[in-house]
Motif scaffolding. Structure first.
Motif, PDB file in Angstrom:
ATOM      1  N   LYS A 168      17.121  -0.747  16.356  1.00 38.88           N
ATOM      2  CA  LYS A 168      17.082  -1.003  17.804  1.00 38.88           C
ATOM      3  C   LYS A 168      18.469  -1.203  18.377  1.00 38.88           C
ATOM      4  O   LYS A 168      18.668  -1.084  19.583  1.00 38.88           O
ATOM      5  N   ASP A 169      19.425  -1.578  17.545  1.00 34.07           N
ATOM      6  CA  ASP A 169      20.728  -1.914  18.108  1.00 34.07           C
ATOM      7  C   ASP A 169      21.876  -1.269  17.330  1.00 34.07           C
ATOM      8  O   ASP A 169      22.356  -0.221  17.711  1.00 34.07           O
ATOM      9  N   VAL A 170      22.294  -1.894  16.232  1.00 31.54           N
ATOM     10  CA  VAL A 170      23.463  -1.362  15.516  1.00 31.54           C
ATOM     11  C   VAL A 170      23.018  -0.658  14.226  1.00 31.54           C
ATOM     12  O   VAL A 170      21.836  -0.570  13.919  1.00 31.54           O
ATOM     13  N   PHE A 171      23.999  -0.190  13.480  1.00 36.15           N
ATOM     14  CA  PHE A 171      23.768   0.546  12.242  1.00 36.15           C
ATOM     15  C   PHE A 171      23.415  -0.463  11.141  1.00 36.15           C
ATOM     16  O   PHE A 171      24.234  -1.288  10.773  1.00 36.15           O
ATOM     17  N   ASP A 173      21.028  -0.910   7.208  1.00 33.03           N
ATOM     18  CA  ASP A 173      20.533  -0.095   6.097  1.00 33.03           C
ATOM     19  C   ASP A 173      19.429  -0.901   5.416  1.00 33.03           C
ATOM     20  O   ASP A 173      19.646  -2.035   4.997  1.00 33.03           O
ATOM     21  N   MET A 186      19.626   3.794  11.728  1.00 31.27           N
ATOM     22  CA  MET A 186      20.583   4.112  12.782  1.00 31.27           C
ATOM     23  C   MET A 186      19.898   4.195  14.124  1.00 31.27           C
ATOM     24  O   MET A 186      18.817   4.796  14.231  1.00 31.27           O
ATOM     25  N   PRO A 187      20.503   3.631  15.170  1.00 30.12           N
ATOM     26  CA  PRO A 187      19.875   3.703  16.490  1.00 30.12           C
ATOM     27  C   PRO A 187      19.827   5.144  16.975  1.00 30.12           C
ATOM     28  O   PRO A 187      20.774   5.893  16.830  1.00 30.12           O
ATOM     29  N   GLN A 189      18.245   7.565  15.718  1.00 27.44           N
ATOM     30  CA  GLN A 189      17.989   8.538  14.651  1.00 27.44           C
ATOM     31  C   GLN A 189      16.898   7.977  13.755  1.00 27.44           C
ATOM     32  O   GLN A 189      16.712   6.772  13.697  1.00 27.44           O
ATOM     33  N   LEU A 210      26.986  -3.715   7.055  1.00 21.11           N
ATOM     34  CA  LEU A 210      27.469  -4.858   7.840  1.00 21.11           C
ATOM     35  C   LEU A 210      27.072  -4.687   9.297  1.00 21.11           C
ATOM     36  O   LEU A 210      27.390  -3.680   9.935  1.00 21.11           O
ATOM     37  N   CYS A 211      26.358  -5.704   9.826  1.00 19.59           N
ATOM     38  CA  CYS A 211      25.787  -5.523  11.158  1.00 19.59           C
ATOM     39  C   CYS A 211      26.053  -6.713  12.066  1.00 19.59           C
ATOM     40  O   CYS A 211      25.444  -6.826  13.126  1.00 19.59           O
ATOM     41  N   GLY A 212      26.927  -7.624  11.649  1.00 11.65           N
ATOM     42  CA  GLY A 212      27.202  -8.774  12.503  1.00 11.65           C
ATOM     43  C   GLY A 212      27.134 -10.064  11.705  1.00 11.65           C
ATOM     44  O   GLY A 212      27.022 -10.062  10.482  1.00 11.65           O
TER      45      GLY A 212
END
Lengths: 249, 879
Positions: A168-171, A173, A186-187, A189, A210-212
């Motif tokens: 919904k937001d960042v990359f 996995d 992936m947003p 995709q 890594l997403c935050g």
């Protein structure tokens, strides 16, 4: 050219022992073990040979003194030391080993990526949506399990689960390490992967990109249930239909 | 630093920089010949240098280091600065290794906060890869390559100084970013959309991105410099195939750098635009945004790892040859293997993306190319091992490190093959297997470069380091390295960049932390050793290493300012220094077969124009750019910063632009001589001047930059839907006419530049000025027309576009404004150059064939800018 021919030779063997089949765990384990053994063996051989040569021809040693070799001079125009033939031999050997390994794993890649109709029959399709910092699991009947609410990801044993993964937001996995399945989230995709749990039990799903700030804690519980238990539970979720549709295109 | 007796004492000739270039060169020449045998010709061993140093203060003076443009000084600056960044990046690593001593569960607070941890791991990666590894390698490249080539300096000495000062400025910017709300915290890979302000709003993030962009600019300038030098300033007889291995590895490295870094620069420009201007390339909802970043980044990222490793490989090859006393086995194949890797490095990048949406056929292709690239490395590893057979192997410190580097690289390389098997990579993605693999290969490269530091230390300083401490360093280093990185293979299932892990992994994490501290401490041994040896080390002669063959070992330690007593040449199959008949001096016996020779092609007085060495403007320009970027970084999503802080930032930015611009103008006006070598190998650039070669190489990089921007546009448009893009995302007010007008304006301006060149050849001052002024007007017209067009589009108020069609409206507007905007910036820079040319032409410069060349070089750039527009116009206005 050979890349087209060799895998086709391997395809008939898929039913047999050469290409590992079955669950992702079994597939991974088989390949990993072969690579590990071969890699360790090659590493030990090459490094030992390297240490042996370094030591045997150390300065002052008998073999080094006896060596009848033209030594480099200051100011000479750069040239080589010959010996191309030995090089050709080692190079060919390593090429054969490496290329064979890859062709073999390519066969596995084909198995994993192109399931037959028989293999995909009866799959459970689940859409996984990553968000900072939790996972949503969208079932075919519309029910959504959300790990931020503590909902686990429930799946049946011995039945393929086909995942469609997005964000919904960042990359992110999405990976379940003990079931050996992983896919980028992936947003905008969607990626696909399948897995097959062969035993009941609990596993953990984690985030591998890594997403935050909350990346370390972006986990979900995965519960593999016996077929009947799963069916009964799934039937109860029919009342909990949410209108939320996956945000993926 | 004590005064080196070989350094000249200050003479009245040491004037400040403004005079330096115009020092009476003719006097210097006759003075030498009048004085007889000793005065001007620098002899390789132990003779005092007299005569003026071309206005360069001695090395003991601080001022020297700010005005030097000599490759040896700059090499030292790079090495020392990069070692500082090693400590910086290493300290960040130690911080998060302390955090990883025990898992931090949800609800607990660790040694570092989550945000601090993410910054630490991200900046550790960025610093090590960019600010430490390559500059460290290029410190050696700067120092050693001209010596190995037989050249006196790099092709463009002041640009070399600019490269260094830009590098330092970029490092300062990175340091500042920590204090601006935290630095970049999205991994060294900076994946989108985490990298945009929506998810990372801190100003420090923008400053870090700009720091990296400045670093890339420094590298690009450096690549142009090295490529021009290596292709045009090699000693006679030194064909590309005969290059010493370290120089050969650097040549391939800079070719890779030229093209790879252009892709990264494009990615960083786009990211900066998203952060500063508010464009929407990488927004979550943008078509193909997140995968676009991975393509742009990894197209750079994969060649980058070879860019980082090749210099180490070249140094290892040199060290193996010297300390085994054998020429490299299979040298021809080794060089071919390096060339193959350099080429192949550009077609493997998607192996970093096996888990994205790329289809099976592409995955297969990249699996094949990835395995393909591992094969030349097999060959190179075996070549090095075979070289030890029948050798006279001396395990001195440099050889211990080179040997150790090879061993570590073998382990790293084998584990890389695992990652090339796609099905295995499906599981290894984002785990410690990847981390352990790349640390074995990259820090394996560092190991080779540490060996290079010990190897060339005597040459650079004229002193020997302490051999026992060197061996001690290696022992502690090797133990620490393996204690740190091998456990990471054992616990490979641990995800990357997390600080909460399975308790079963804890013993291995703790072992790794202990190893990290041991590895770090080993460097203290090295700093102590190298530091104290500057004072107490034994004096090193010109060649302390038996069997060293390359040209740097044929001259004094450290080499004199001009490197060689004559023009280096290999025409007779070995090194000699050519001079005109009558200027040949006997050299001291230390050099062996290396001596001076008379050569009839050289006229007495051929070197009357002495090379300049000092200029303060590179430093000034870099400081200007530093402030300008600081100001730029404060702009957030298209809004200027507010309040006192905002005013300070903007003021600094404006000041920076002023300082930088002034510096550039004065640099242009300064009389600085970097004369061409009369006898050299120049393939494939024979018959093309040095400056022209440099401009062409620069344009090649610019082509890749624009290619990446255009590629990004096409990629996003395909992802959205090629034909519906125009209908859904572009307002009807966006018409062809302004683009058409601009096309005519630009094409005409190209014509007027050609007219200016003709006028220059005909020595018509009025003609030159008039043509250039017309060019300027046409260019200004282009920009004004564009400004009107953009203003018109910003002002659209319809239901579909209630806030106008601006930077942040949608993907079509973002790509339109940024791509044509990048082009407009190129036009603007061209107009600045035109104004400068007009100013000089008015004063009568450029008249006559030889002097008109500046206009020709500008013309090349300007025609390039036109040709780019001819691609942009159809793509953004017609299709």
């Amino acid at each position: 050219m050979s890349l087209v021919i060799w895998p086709n030779l391997l395809v008939p063997l898929q039913g047999g022992s050469l290409i590992p089949t079955g669950s992702r765990v079994h597939i991974f384990q088989s390949i990993y073990l072969v690579f590990l053994l071969l890699g360790t063996a090659v590493g030990i051989v090459v490094i030992s040979y390297m240490l042996y040569n370094g030591y045997t021809y150390r300065t002052g040693s008998e073999k080094s003194e006896r060596a009848d070799v033209d030594r480099p001079q200051l100011g000479e125009i750069p040239t080589g030391g010959g010996g191309g033939r030995h090089l050709a031999l080692s190079f060919s050997l390593s090429t054969i080993i490496v290329v064979s390994l890859i062709i073999w794993t390519y066969g596995t890649l084909l198995y994993v990526s192109n399931p037959t109709a028989a293999q995909s029959a009866g799959e459970l399709h689940v859409t996984v949506v990553g968000k900072q910092f939790a996972w949503e699991f969208h079932y075919p009947n519309g029910y959504v399990a959300d790990s931020s609410n503590g909902d686990p990801f429930r799946v049946p044993v011995n039945r393929r689960v086909q995942l469609t993964v997005t964000s919904k937001d960042v990359f992110h996995d999405f990976g379940i390490p003990s079931l050996r399945v992983k896919s980028d989230a992936m947003p905008g995709q969607t990626t696909s992967q399948w897995f097959l749990a062969t035993q009941t039990g609990t596993h953990i799903a984690r985030c591998y990109e890594l997403c935050g700030a909350g990346h370390s804690y972006m986990t979900a519980k995965v519960v593999v249930m016996p077929q009947n238990a799963f069916d009964s539970w799934y039937a109860t979720t029919g009342n909990n239909t949410t209108t939320a549709t996956p945000s993926a295109a | 630093m004590t005064t080196d007796p070989r350094e000249p004492t200050a003479t009245p000739d040491d004037q400040p920089a403004a005079d330096g270039g115009t020092a009476p060169a003719a006097d210097g020449g006759t003075e030498a010949r009048a004085a007889g045998a000793t005065a001007e010709v620098p002899l390789p061993v132990g003779r005092e240098e007299t005569g003026h140093e071309h206005a360069l203060p001695p090395q003991s003076a601080i001022r020297r280091w700010f005005v030097t443009t000599n490759h040896k000084d700059i090499g030292i600056l790079y090495i020392v600065t990069s070692l500082f960044f090693l400590v910086f990046g290493g300290t960040l690593a130690l911080l998060f290794r302390i955090q990883l001593w025990s898992p931090v569960q949800a609800g607990q607070t660790g040694f570092l906060s989550a945000f601090a941890y993410n910054q630490a791991v991200s900046i550790h990666g960025l610093v090590m890869v960019f600010w430490f590894l390559s500059p460290f390698a290029f410190g050696f490249a700067n120092y050693v390559v001209p010596l190995q080539l037989g050249a006196k300096d790099l092709a463009f000495p002041r640009l070399n100084a600019i490269s260094y000062w830009f590098y330092l400025a970029s490092g300062i910017l990175l340091g500042v970013s920590f204090f601006q709300g935290g630095s970049f915290a999205g991994g060294w890979t900076m994946y989108a959309p985490l990298n945009i302000p929506t998810f990372m709003p801190n100003i420090g993030g923008t400053t870090a991105v700009l720091a990296l962009a400045l670093f890339v600019i420094s590298v690009t300038v450096s690549s142009v410099n090295f490529l021009t030098t290596m292709h045009r300033m090699r000693a006679e007889g030194l064909t590309l195939r005969r290059l010493p291995l370290f120089s050969a590895s650097i040549l391939l490295t800079v070719w890779m750098m030229l093209f790879a870094f252009a892709s990264l620069l494009a990615a960083l420009f786009i990211l900066t635009a998203d952060r500063v201007l508010g464009t929407t390339y990488f927004a979550s909802g943008s078509p193909g945004g997140s995968i676009l970043w991975t393509h742009l980044f990894w197209f750079f990222g994969h060649p980058e790892v070879y860019i980082v490793f090749f210099p180490a490989l070249g140094a290892m090859a040199e060290i193996f040859q010297t300390f085994t006393g054998r020429r490299l086995v299979g040298r021809k194949w080794f060089m071919l293997a390096m060339l193959l890797v350099a080429l192949q490095s550009f077609v493997v990048w998607m192996h970093h993306m096996f888990l994205t949406t790329i289809n099976l056929q592409i995955k297969t292709l990249f699996m094949a190319t990835t395995i393909g690239i591992s094969l030349p490395f097999d060959l190179m590893v075996f070549a090095l091992i075979y070289t030890m057979i029948k050798g006279d192997n001396r395990f001195t410190t440099p050889f211990l490190f080179a040997f150790g580097a090879l061993l570590l690289f073998i382990i790293g390389g084998i584990t890389g093959v695992f990652l090339g098997a796609v099905v295995l990579d499906y599981e290894f993605r984002g785990t410690y297997w990847v981390v352990a693999h790349f640390h074995y290969v990259m820090v394996g490269g560092v190991t080779g470069l540490v060996g290079a530091l010990y190897y060339w230390y005597p040459k650079i300083t004229g002193r020997m380091y302490d051999e026992f401490l060197g061996k001690l360093h290696f022992a502690v280093y090797f133990v620490g390295f393996n204690l740190l990185y091998f456990p990471l293979f054992v616990i490979w299932e641990n995800p990357r960049r997390v600080f909460d892990y399975s308790p079963a992994f804890q013993p291995w994490q703790q072992l790794a932390t202990v190893g990290a501290f041991i590895l770090g401490l080993s460097f203290l041994i090295m700093f102590y050793n190298l530091g104290k040896s500057l004072w107490t080390g034994a004096e090193a002669g010109s060649s302390p290493w038996e069997y060293a063959t390359t040209a740097e070992w044929a001259v004094d330690s450290p080499p004199p300012l001009e490197n060689f007593p004559g023009i280096a040449s290999y025409k007779d199959g070995f090194l000699s220094f050519l001079a005109p008949a009558g200027e040949v001096q006997p050299m001291a016996a230390d050099g062996g077969a290396v001596g001076m020779k008379a050569d009839a092609r050289l006229e007495p007085g051929y070197d009357d124009v002495h090379a300049s060495h000092a200029s303060v403007w590179p430093f000034v320009v870099a400081m200007g750019v530093l402030f300008a970027f600081l100001g730029l970084g404060s702009i957030h999503s298209g809004k200027l910063p507010t309040g006192v802080g905002g005013a300070v930032y903007l003021g600094l930015g404006a000041l920076g632009v002023l300082i930088g611009g002034t510096g550039l103008v004065f640099m242009g006006l300064e009389p600085f001589h970097a004369p061409e070598v009369p006898i050299a190998e120049r393939w494939p650039f024979e018959g093309i001047t040095k400056m022209k070669t440099g401009v062409w190489i620069f344009l090649a990089s610019d082509i890749v930059l624009f290619g990446a921007f255009i590629g990004a546009y096409i990629f996003m448009r395909f992802d959205f839907g090629w034909t519906i893009w125009h209908h859904d995302l572009i307002p009807p007010q966006h018409v062809v006419l302004p683009g058409l007008i601009n096309t005519y304006l630009l094409l005409t301006s190209s014509f007027t530049v050609v007219l200016a060149l003709v006028a220059a050849e005909r020595r018509s001052r009025a003609g030159v000025v008039a043509s250039l002024v017309t060019t300027l007007f046409l260019g200004v017209g282009f920009l004004i027309n564009k400004a009107i067009e953009w203003h018109h589009l910003f002002d659209i108020r319809t239901t579909a576009y209630p806030a106008g069609w601006a930077f942040s409206t949608n993907a079509a507007s973002s790509t339109f404004y940024l791509t044509t905007g990048l082009h407009a910036i190129h036009v603007f820079v061209g107009l600045l150059i035109t104004s400068y040319l007009i100013f000089r032409a008015w004063g009568g410069k450029y008249l006559g064939e030889a002097d008109g060349n500046s206009i020709e070089y500008f013309g090349l750039y300007w025609h390039f800018v036109d040709i780019v527009w001819l691609f942009l116009f159809p793509l953004f206005y017609i299709l």
